[in-house]
Motif scaffolding. Sequence first.
Motif, PDB file in Angstrom:
ATOM      1  N   ASP A 191       0.820  -1.211   0.000  1.00  0.00           N
ATOM      2  CA  ASP A 191       0.000   0.000   0.000  1.00  0.00           C
ATOM      3  C   ASP A 191       0.860   1.272   0.000  1.00  0.00           C
ATOM      4  OD1 ASP A 191      -2.443  -1.367  -0.030  1.00  0.00           O
ATOM      5  OD2 ASP A 191      -2.383  -1.603   2.162  1.00  0.00           O
ATOM      6  N   GLY A 192       1.941   1.259  -0.761  1.00  0.00           N
ATOM      7  CA  GLY A 192       2.809   2.429  -0.865  1.00  0.00           C
ATOM      8  C   GLY A 192       3.728   2.632   0.318  1.00  0.00           C
ATOM      9  N   GLU A 193       3.864   1.621   1.177  1.00  0.00           N
ATOM     10  CA  GLU A 193       4.716   1.723   2.368  1.00  0.00           C
ATOM     11  C   GLU A 193       5.740   0.598   2.395  1.00  0.00           C
ATOM     12  OE1 GLU A 193       1.550   3.736   5.477  1.00  0.00           O
ATOM     13  OE2 GLU A 193       2.051   1.622   5.707  1.00  0.00           O
ATOM     14  N   VAL A 194       6.880   0.893   3.015  1.00  0.00           N
ATOM     15  CA  VAL A 194       7.906  -0.125   3.214  1.00  0.00           C
ATOM     16  C   VAL A 194       8.109  -0.297   4.722  1.00  0.00           C
ATOM     17  CG1 VAL A 194       9.838   1.529   3.049  1.00  0.00           C
ATOM     18  CG2 VAL A 194      10.246  -0.894   2.599  1.00  0.00           C
ATOM     19  N   ASP A 195       8.261  -1.557   5.167  1.00  0.00           N
ATOM     20  CA  ASP A 195       8.489  -1.863   6.570  1.00  0.00           C
ATOM     21  C   ASP A 195       9.998  -1.831   6.822  1.00  0.00           C
ATOM     22  OD1 ASP A 195       8.628  -2.805   9.146  1.00  0.00           O
ATOM     23  OD2 ASP A 195       7.380  -4.574   8.791  1.00  0.00           O
ATOM     24  N   LEU A 196      10.486  -0.700   7.338  1.00  0.00           N
ATOM     25  CA  LEU A 196      11.922  -0.542   7.582  1.00  0.00           C
ATOM     26  C   LEU A 196      12.428  -1.474   8.679  1.00  0.00           C
ATOM     27  CD1 LEU A 196      12.282   3.340   7.346  1.00  0.00           C
ATOM     28  CD2 LEU A 196      12.867   1.633   5.614  1.00  0.00           C
ATOM     29  N   ASP A 197      11.602  -1.736   9.692  1.00  0.00           N
ATOM     30  CA  ASP A 197      12.012  -2.648  10.770  1.00  0.00           C
ATOM     31  C   ASP A 197      12.367  -4.020  10.207  1.00  0.00           C
ATOM     32  OD1 ASP A 197      11.492  -0.600  12.518  1.00  0.00           O
ATOM     33  OD2 ASP A 197       9.756  -1.540  13.461  1.00  0.00           O
ATOM     34  N   GLU A 198      11.506  -4.553   9.374  1.00  0.00           N
ATOM     35  CA  GLU A 198      11.743  -5.878   8.794  1.00  0.00           C
ATOM     36  C   GLU A 198      12.975  -5.866   7.886  1.00  0.00           C
ATOM     37  OE1 GLU A 198       9.626  -8.957   5.684  1.00  0.00           O
ATOM     38  OE2 GLU A 198       8.352  -7.583   6.804  1.00  0.00           O
ATOM     39  N   LEU A 199      13.106  -4.833   7.075  1.00  0.00           N
ATOM     40  CA  LEU A 199      14.220  -4.723   6.137  1.00  0.00           C
ATOM     41  C   LEU A 199      15.556  -4.656   6.869  1.00  0.00           C
ATOM     42  CD1 LEU A 199      14.795  -4.312   3.046  1.00  0.00           C
ATOM     43  CD2 LEU A 199      14.790  -1.872   3.541  1.00  0.00           C
ATOM     44  N   PHE A 200      15.661  -3.800   7.884  1.00  0.00           N
ATOM     45  CA  PHE A 200      16.924  -3.631   8.598  1.00  0.00           C
ATOM     46  C   PHE A 200      17.197  -4.766   9.583  1.00  0.00           C
ATOM     47  CE2 PHE A 200      16.645   0.566   6.785  1.00  0.00           C
ATOM     48  CZ  PHE A 200      17.970   0.844   6.480  1.00  0.00           C
ATOM     49  N   THR A 201      16.169  -5.345  10.181  1.00  0.00           N
ATOM     50  CA  THR A 201      16.377  -6.508  11.055  1.00  0.00           C
ATOM     51  C   THR A 201      16.958  -7.668  10.250  1.00  0.00           C
ATOM     52  OG1 THR A 201      14.566  -5.856  12.518  1.00  0.00           O
ATOM     53  CG2 THR A 201      15.262  -8.156  12.607  1.00  0.00           C
ATOM     54  N   THR A 202      16.416  -7.912   9.068  1.00  0.00           N
ATOM     55  CA  THR A 202      16.927  -8.972   8.198  1.00  0.00           C
ATOM     56  C   THR A 202      18.377  -8.708   7.821  1.00  0.00           C
ATOM     57  OG1 THR A 202      14.721  -9.383   7.323  1.00  0.00           O
ATOM     58  CG2 THR A 202      16.578 -10.185   6.005  1.00  0.00           C
ATOM     59  N   ALA A 203      18.699  -7.473   7.482  1.00  0.00           N
ATOM     60  CA  ALA A 203      20.076  -7.125   7.105  1.00  0.00           C
ATOM     61  C   ALA A 203      21.041  -7.341   8.264  1.00  0.00           C
ATOM     62  CB  ALA A 203      20.139  -5.682   6.625  1.00  0.00           C
ATOM     63  N   VAL A 204      20.641  -6.958   9.476  1.00  0.00           N
ATOM     64  CA  VAL A 204      21.503  -7.139  10.650  1.00  0.00           C
ATOM     65  C   VAL A 204      21.711  -8.623  10.940  1.00  0.00           C
ATOM     66  CG1 VAL A 204      21.606  -6.836  13.158  1.00  0.00           C
ATOM     67  CG2 VAL A 204      21.002  -4.897  11.694  1.00  0.00           C
ATOM     68  N   VAL A 205      20.649  -9.403  10.911  1.00  0.00           N
ATOM     69  CA  VAL A 205      20.759 -10.843  11.197  1.00  0.00           C
ATOM     70  C   VAL A 205      21.662 -11.527  10.171  1.00  0.00           C
ATOM     71  CG1 VAL A 205      19.469 -13.020  11.250  1.00  0.00           C
ATOM     72  CG2 VAL A 205      18.581 -11.022  12.446  1.00  0.00           C
ATOM     73  N   LEU A 206      21.498 -11.192   8.899  1.00  0.00           N
ATOM     74  CA  LEU A 206      22.313 -11.819   7.859  1.00  0.00           C
ATOM     75  C   LEU A 206      23.776 -11.384   7.909  1.00  0.00           C
ATOM     76  CD1 LEU A 206      19.865 -11.753   4.818  1.00  0.00           C
ATOM     77  CD2 LEU A 206      20.496 -13.703   6.244  1.00  0.00           C
ATOM     78  N   SER A 207      24.054 -10.239   8.516  1.00  0.00           N
ATOM     79  CA  SER A 207      25.432  -9.768   8.584  1.00  0.00           C
ATOM     80  C   SER A 207      26.194 -10.324   9.793  1.00  0.00           C
ATOM     81  CB  SER A 207      25.476  -8.243   8.629  1.00  0.00           C
ATOM     82  OG  SER A 207      25.052  -7.777   9.894  1.00  0.00           O
TER      83      SER A 207
END
Length: 168
Positions: A102-118
């Motif tokens: 709906d025109g929005e991005v979930d930054l929490d999910e995006l950055f949590t995934t990036a931190v976990v994968l790093s």
Amino acid sequence: MRLNLRELIRVPGSAQPFSYTLDLSGLDFYGERPLPHPVEITGRVENRAGALFLTGTAESVLELRCDRCLKPFSQPMSVPVETLLAEELADEESDDIVLLEDGEVDLDELFTTAVVLSMDAKHLCSEDCKGLCPRCGANLNDGPCSCGRELDPRFAALAQLLDKESDD
């Protein structure tokens, strides 16, 4: 945090910065909680000729335990994130493109995934960490232990010969 990009989608050349704090203190990695400090998220979303491009960084301080000597230590963490955002995919799924809801991005999910994968699988207090003595458990970074050196059992006969020579 959900970032509303509905206006940005319509205006090529525009940008929207973002900055907030993310709490990942509840994340469990093999019984440890290495992120007790807040994670500072900064970045921006740009509309480049109709394509939305997100760039950002997640920064914090990790509280870890060395996998060799078990000593606790702190380590700064900085995770860069770059991704394309789209309202829909033309034909197939892509891991490189994040779909908007709906025109929005979930930054929490995006950055949590990036931190976990790093996160590294192995954490060392220093590259030259000597670890613990396998016999007595002494930290070898503090100096040699008192339990002596264990000989390879394949050389036991040679050691006996050397002991006989030193007795003579």
